[in-house]
Design an enzyme around this catalytic site. Sequence first.
Site, PDB file in Angstrom:
ATOM      1  N   LYS A  12       0.846  -1.205   0.000  1.00  0.00           N
ATOM      2  CA  LYS A  12       0.000   0.000   0.000  1.00  0.00           C
ATOM      3  C   LYS A  12       0.875   1.246   0.000  1.00  0.00           C
ATOM      4  CE  LYS A  12       0.860   1.408   4.413  1.00  0.00           C
ATOM      5  NZ  LYS A  12       1.635   2.572   4.749  1.00  0.00           N
ATOM      6  N   ASP A 138      -2.162  -2.047  10.572  1.00  0.00           N
ATOM      7  CA  ASP A 138      -2.466  -1.998   9.135  1.00  0.00           C
ATOM      8  C   ASP A 138      -3.097  -3.295   8.617  1.00  0.00           C
ATOM      9  OD1 ASP A 138      -1.537   0.558   8.761  1.00  0.00           O
ATOM     10  OD2 ASP A 138       0.435  -0.040   8.011  1.00  0.00           O
TER      11      ASP A 138
END
Length: 289
Positions: A12, A138
């Site tokens: 990401k 995350d």
Amino acid sequence: MEDKITLAAHGKINLGLDVVRRLENGYHEVRMVMQSVELADTVTLKRLPEDRILVRTDRRGLPCNEKNLAFKAAGLMKEIYSLGDGVEIFLEKRIPIAAGMAGGSADCAAVLKGMNILFGLGLSLEELQREGVKLGADVPYCLSGGCALSEGIGEKLTVLKAPPSCVLLLAKPDISVSTKYVYENLKLKELEHHPDIDGIVRSIEAGSLEGLCGKLENVLESVTGREYPVIGEIEREMEEAGALRAIMSGSGPTVFGIFREREAAKRAMKGIREKNLAKEVFLSGFQTY
Ligand code: ATP
């Protein structure tokens, strides 16, 4: 039932990252706009008829013991669901390590998903996310991926529509940055300006790549960028080659640039390599689901 499964674990970037406040437990309350990238590790899981977890990888130096997030994910699933059988995990790493791209969390999410399928556990995405957050802030986001606003410590997720497609250049300079150090050295009270996270969300909803690029910002760059001038140098190289904008992802040191044209991104890639600003450089794009 299949006894082997292969999954892509996408990295990401943060299109926006703001830190709201420090919490008493040492975590930070954040507001981040997360976006999956095409660059991914390949995670293969094989069910073993014995009570053990085996992790292997093609990346030298990466621990394969209980320090590895893939190992931790398998351990957690075995413990909660009292699984007698074990699992062998192979990590084909492509996402740079300790780079601000959540590579470890992505592998962790892939193992949670993979074990859910391999062992026929039938857990929903929400159930996996509730367990996943125990292993890293995350991880819930990595389980769903795409474009999302992430709040709280990362567990409050709002799905956003995909931003307009673009060419993405990722460059990780050859320096090590500790996420813990970066957060600890962020002078929250001295900050006069915070990234416009709501503006970033609005630009995405409006489908405007230029609008979005005008607002990209990462509050952690005030720490990592000051310490490592190479981050600014990579950004300049990208923008001079034609990037609409280039900023740092996560706690760094990876820098990403957003381009309309593949040729311009390739020019930046060449410049970064020639000037030896980064060794790990990847042409990529947004990963949509
Ligand atoms: P974030 O963006 O979430 O801060 P990051 O990209 O900075 O993540 P990772 O690549 O996830 O960092 O790795 C951080 C640390 O986690 C490294 O020191 C690494 O040794 C450890 N780690 C454990 N498991 C893994 C894994 N499967 N892949 C990569 N790193 C891992």
